[in-house]
Motif scaffolding. Sequence first.
Motif, short mmCIF file in Angstrom:
data_model
loop_
_atom_site.label_atom_id
_atom_site.label_comp_id
_atom_site.label_asym_id
_atom_site.label_seq_id
_atom_site.Cartn_x
_atom_site.Cartn_y
_atom_site.Cartn_z
N GLY A 256 0.82 -1.20 0.00
CA GLY A 256 0.00 0.00 0.00
C GLY A 256 0.86 1.25 0.00
O GLY A 256 1.69 1.44 0.87
N ASP A 257 0.65 2.11 -1.01
CA ASP A 257 1.45 3.33 -1.09
C ASP A 257 0.84 4.42 -0.22
O ASP A 257 -0.06 4.17 0.59
N TYR A 258 1.31 5.66 -0.40
CA TYR A 258 0.80 6.76 0.41
C TYR A 258 -0.70 6.96 0.26
O TYR A 258 -1.36 7.48 1.16
N THR A 259 -1.25 6.55 -0.87
CA THR A 259 -2.69 6.68 -1.07
C THR A 259 -3.46 5.91 -0.01
O THR A 259 -4.52 6.35 0.45
N PHE A 260 -2.94 4.77 0.38
CA PHE A 260 -3.60 3.93 1.37
C PHE A 260 -2.92 4.00 2.74
O PHE A 260 -3.22 3.21 3.62
N ASN A 261 -1.98 4.94 2.90
CA ASN A 261 -1.27 5.05 4.17
C ASN A 261 -0.77 6.49 4.33
O ASN A 261 0.43 6.75 4.31
N ILE A 262 -1.72 7.39 4.51
CA ILE A 262 -1.39 8.81 4.64
C ILE A 262 -0.51 9.05 5.85
O ILE A 262 0.36 9.94 5.83
N THR A 263 -0.70 8.27 6.90
CA THR A 263 0.10 8.46 8.11
C THR A 263 1.58 8.24 7.84
O THR A 263 2.44 8.97 8.35
N THR A 264 1.90 7.24 7.04
CA THR A 264 3.31 6.99 6.69
C THR A 264 3.88 8.16 5.91
O THR A 264 5.04 8.56 6.13
N ALA A 265 3.10 8.73 5.01
CA ALA A 265 3.55 9.91 4.26
C ALA A 265 3.85 11.06 5.21
O ALA A 265 4.85 11.78 5.05
N PHE A 266 3.00 11.22 6.21
CA PHE A 266 3.19 12.28 7.21
C PHE A 266 4.49 12.07 7.98
O PHE A 266 5.30 13.00 8.13
N ILE A 267 4.72 10.85 8.45
CA ILE A 267 5.94 10.55 9.21
C ILE A 267 7.17 10.70 8.34
O ILE A 267 8.20 11.26 8.76
N ASP A 268 7.10 10.23 7.10
CA ASP A 268 8.24 10.33 6.18
C ASP A 268 8.59 11.79 5.90
O ASP A 268 9.78 12.14 5.78
N PHE A 269 7.59 12.65 5.81
CA PHE A 269 7.86 14.07 5.59
C PHE A 269 8.66 14.65 6.75
O PHE A 269 9.66 15.35 6.56
N PHE A 270 8.22 14.36 7.97
CA PHE A 270 8.91 14.91 9.13
C PHE A 270 10.26 14.23 9.36
O PHE A 270 11.15 14.82 9.98
N ALA A 271 10.42 13.03 8.84
CA ALA A 271 11.74 12.38 8.89
C ALA A 271 12.73 13.13 8.00
O ALA A 271 13.91 13.26 8.33
N LYS A 272 12.24 13.64 6.88
CA LYS A 272 13.11 14.36 5.95
C LYS A 272 13.62 15.66 6.55
O LYS A 272 14.72 16.11 6.22
#
Length: 324
Positions: A256-272
């Motif tokens: 499941g990509d960011y489309t199905f896992n918005i939370t992971t996208a959020f965490i990855d952004f703040f990891a950057k």
Amino acid sequence: MGSSPKLSLQPIIWLNVISLILLHLVGVYGILFLVTSTHWKTYIWGYTIGTLSGIGITGGAHRLWSHKAYKAKTPLKIILLIFYSMAGQNTIYDWVRDHRVHHKYTETDADPHNSKRGFFFAHVGWLMQRKHPEVLSKGALIDMSDITNDPILEFHRKYFTILKILFCFIIPVAVPCIFWKEKLSCSIITMGFVRYMLGLNFTWLVNSAAHIWGNKPYDKKINPSENKSVAILSLGEGWHNYHHVFPWDYKAAELGDYTFNITTAFIDFFAKIGWAYDLKTPSPELIKKITLNHGDGTHPKYHQDSDHHEEVPCPNEEENLKQD
């Protein structure tokens, strides 16, 4: 320890029953009768608040504080606590304790929302009655020192009611009225009832639907399942068979990509930008071995060569809880 006690054994909490019924009655009324009279900006505002509050649960209470799947710097912790306060659920302490008990004693009397007691109980019924004695006794044994020793979380616990009222109800209702002249009555119903009702139910689906319906590519012997519909509604928490096998993975999913896992996208952004760090995730090799040994054969990549694999024990919940 039995796994299917009678519901009547636990006293009903009538205040909760009445409150939840009223919430849903007004919420359904708002959905049915205020669709055409609500300003379009209120819909966008409601979706925004709903998404942010969801991330407060999934990225904060769940992945950060319950499972310690990653670490967060103070600014991100504060953001997540504000988002969590928007959701209007219990204190972080209560949420984390109940969730850790749920993982350690899944589908037993000690599981606060044991799905073996049926969809309704796992979804909302567990909030309508006193907790099973096993939930209380096992919950008292859970190590919560990381929560009580965090000054930010203790601040949230101390001012929990004020923060909940402010961020979950006052601000969401006031903004449409102040900035685009939404009717107060309409804003109260849509933002105070409809949005709150939907947010609660999307969270509850992880406890109910994702423990009953779906496939089990990682461990076929447990109830938690992969449920894409729940993943979409809960911002990525529906990949539940995977999550119960690897609860310390900050993504709470393999597929499941960011489309199905918005939370992971959020965490990855703040990891950057360095506000989220020490992100934990299992190796692809470990995932493959576990899948081939214990899955139901529905994994899209690892089902065909299931007769040729190395025996690897499936990590149990107690071992996973130590992955800090």
